[in-house]
Write a protein that holds these residues in place. Structure first.
Motif, short mmCIF file in Angstrom:
data_model
loop_
_atom_site.label_atom_id
_atom_site.label_comp_id
_atom_site.label_asym_id
_atom_site.label_seq_id
_atom_site.Cartn_x
_atom_site.Cartn_y
_atom_site.Cartn_z
N ASP A 71 13.72 -27.29 -19.59
CA ASP A 71 12.29 -27.39 -19.30
C ASP A 71 11.83 -26.27 -18.36
O ASP A 71 10.74 -25.73 -18.52
CB ASP A 71 11.95 -28.74 -18.69
CG ASP A 71 12.07 -29.89 -19.69
OD1 ASP A 71 12.18 -29.62 -20.91
OD2 ASP A 71 12.06 -31.05 -19.24
N ILE A 72 12.67 -25.93 -17.39
CA ILE A 72 12.32 -24.85 -16.45
C ILE A 72 12.19 -23.53 -17.20
O ILE A 72 11.23 -22.78 -17.01
CB ILE A 72 13.36 -24.75 -15.32
CG1 ILE A 72 13.33 -26.01 -14.44
CG2 ILE A 72 13.12 -23.49 -14.47
CD1 ILE A 72 14.50 -26.12 -13.48
N ALA A 73 13.15 -23.24 -18.07
CA ALA A 73 13.11 -21.99 -18.83
C ALA A 73 11.91 -21.97 -19.77
O ALA A 73 11.19 -20.96 -19.87
CB ALA A 73 14.41 -21.81 -19.62
N ASP A 113 17.32 -14.70 -10.53
CA ASP A 113 17.36 -15.68 -11.62
C ASP A 113 16.17 -16.63 -11.50
O ASP A 113 15.99 -17.31 -10.48
CB ASP A 113 18.68 -16.45 -11.54
CG ASP A 113 18.91 -17.39 -12.70
OD1 ASP A 113 18.00 -18.16 -13.05
OD2 ASP A 113 20.03 -17.37 -13.25
N GLU A 114 15.34 -16.70 -12.53
CA GLU A 114 14.10 -17.48 -12.51
C GLU A 114 14.36 -19.00 -12.46
O GLU A 114 13.60 -19.74 -11.85
CB GLU A 114 13.21 -17.14 -13.70
CG GLU A 114 12.67 -15.73 -13.67
CD GLU A 114 11.66 -15.48 -12.57
OE1 GLU A 114 11.03 -16.44 -12.07
OE2 GLU A 114 11.48 -14.31 -12.20
N THR A 132 19.94 -31.42 -15.40
CA THR A 132 20.02 -31.87 -16.79
C THR A 132 19.58 -30.73 -17.70
O THR A 132 19.18 -29.67 -17.23
CB THR A 132 19.14 -33.11 -17.01
OG1 THR A 132 17.77 -32.76 -16.73
CG2 THR A 132 19.56 -34.27 -16.12
N GLY A 133 19.62 -30.98 -19.00
CA GLY A 133 19.16 -30.00 -19.97
C GLY A 133 20.15 -28.88 -20.25
O GLY A 133 19.80 -27.85 -20.82
N VAL A 134 21.41 -29.08 -19.85
CA VAL A 134 22.44 -28.05 -20.00
C VAL A 134 22.67 -27.70 -21.47
O VAL A 134 22.72 -26.53 -21.84
CB VAL A 134 23.76 -28.50 -19.34
CG1 VAL A 134 24.90 -27.56 -19.66
CG2 VAL A 134 23.58 -28.63 -17.83
N GLY A 135 22.80 -28.71 -22.31
CA GLY A 135 23.05 -28.47 -23.73
C GLY A 135 21.88 -27.80 -24.41
O GLY A 135 22.06 -26.89 -25.22
N LEU A 140 21.32 -19.67 -23.38
CA LEU A 140 20.43 -18.91 -22.52
C LEU A 140 20.78 -19.06 -21.04
O LEU A 140 20.81 -18.09 -20.29
CB LEU A 140 18.99 -19.35 -22.78
CG LEU A 140 17.88 -18.49 -22.22
CD1 LEU A 140 17.96 -17.07 -22.74
CD2 LEU A 140 16.53 -19.11 -22.55
N VAL A 141 21.03 -20.29 -20.63
CA VAL A 141 21.39 -20.58 -19.25
C VAL A 141 22.73 -21.30 -19.28
O VAL A 141 22.91 -22.26 -20.04
CB VAL A 141 20.32 -21.47 -18.56
CG1 VAL A 141 20.70 -21.75 -17.12
CG2 VAL A 141 18.95 -20.82 -18.65
N ARG A 142 23.67 -20.86 -18.47
CA ARG A 142 25.03 -21.40 -18.49
C ARG A 142 25.27 -22.27 -17.25
O ARG A 142 24.86 -21.95 -16.15
CB ARG A 142 26.06 -20.27 -18.51
CG ARG A 142 25.84 -19.25 -19.62
CD ARG A 142 26.05 -19.82 -21.00
NE ARG A 142 27.43 -19.92 -21.38
CZ ARG A 142 28.11 -18.95 -21.99
NH1 ARG A 142 27.52 -17.82 -22.29
NH2 ARG A 142 29.36 -19.13 -22.29
N ALA A 143 25.97 -23.38 -17.46
CA ALA A 143 26.21 -24.36 -16.41
C ALA A 143 26.94 -23.76 -15.20
O ALA A 143 26.55 -23.98 -14.06
CB ALA A 143 27.01 -25.54 -16.96
#
Length: 192
Positions: A71-73, A113-114, A132-135, A140-143
């Motif tokens: 959601d942030i991205a 990093d935004e 949350t939202g890792v998957g 694009l964004v890595r845990a």
């Protein structure tokens, strides 16, 4: 092996314990935890988190601040009116070019990093942090990148990253098949 629902019940009890909030028993380690789960249980985990948040807030008067990195991205691209441009670029170029451009725009894994910037600006010292939202945000964004960059920021209360995959022996495997870089500083919060 226990079900994800049973493990979520244990998670709720664990984070509602004052010892957990005061980080007793960790020594000088960061209080970063990973709740790994079967990716097929993603919707169950999502539906249970608001209940866990309410329970914890009522029992301990300690809020939970959730950051969904997908959601942030997405918000980042929507606020800049990049979404339509992204769709068009993918049609004209390809998904790999789009991925590269989106990652550069977000400045992932850099000092600017935004996603990390957003979390830093909205972080609350007195709250337990849920990531949350890792998957949904992968690749694009890595845990491991998020966890590494949050170490100097989240220091007061524990952080829990919800991971659809396996975290075992400090190795991350998203969706039980994509190996991510190792992350050595987090603890599995609830054993399977």
């Amino acid at each position: 092996m226990r079900t994800t629902n049973e493990r979520l019940n244990e998670l709720q009890a664990r984070i509602s314990d004052n010892q957990f909030l005061t980080k007793q028993g960790l020594g000088n380690e960061v209080s970063f935890y990973i709740f790994d789960y079967n990716p097929a249980d993603e919707l169950m985990v999502r539906s249970r988190l608001p209940e866990i948040e309410r329970y914890t807030a009522n029992k301990l008067d300690t809020p939970i601040k959730e950051f969904n990195i997908f959601d942030i991205a997405t918000r980042f691209f929507e606020e800049r009116q990049y979404m339509e441009k992204n769709y068009q670029m993918e049609q004209v170029k390809d998904s790999f070019t789009l991925y590269d451009r989106m990652q550069r725009a977000l400045k992932t894994a850099t000092e600017r990093d935004e996603v990390i910037k957003y979390i830093r600006e909205h972080y609350e010292d007195n709250a337990i942090t849920f990531i949350t939202g890792v998957g949904s945000a992968y690749p694009l964004v890595r845990a491991h990148t998020v966890l590494n960059n949050l170490q100097p920021i989240i220091v007061q209360k524990p952080l829990i990253l919800f991971y659809p995959g396996v975290y075992e022996g400090n190795k991350l495997s998203l969706f039980n098949q994509f190996k991510d870089d190792n992350y050595y500083r987090a603890f599995r919060i609830v054993e399977p």
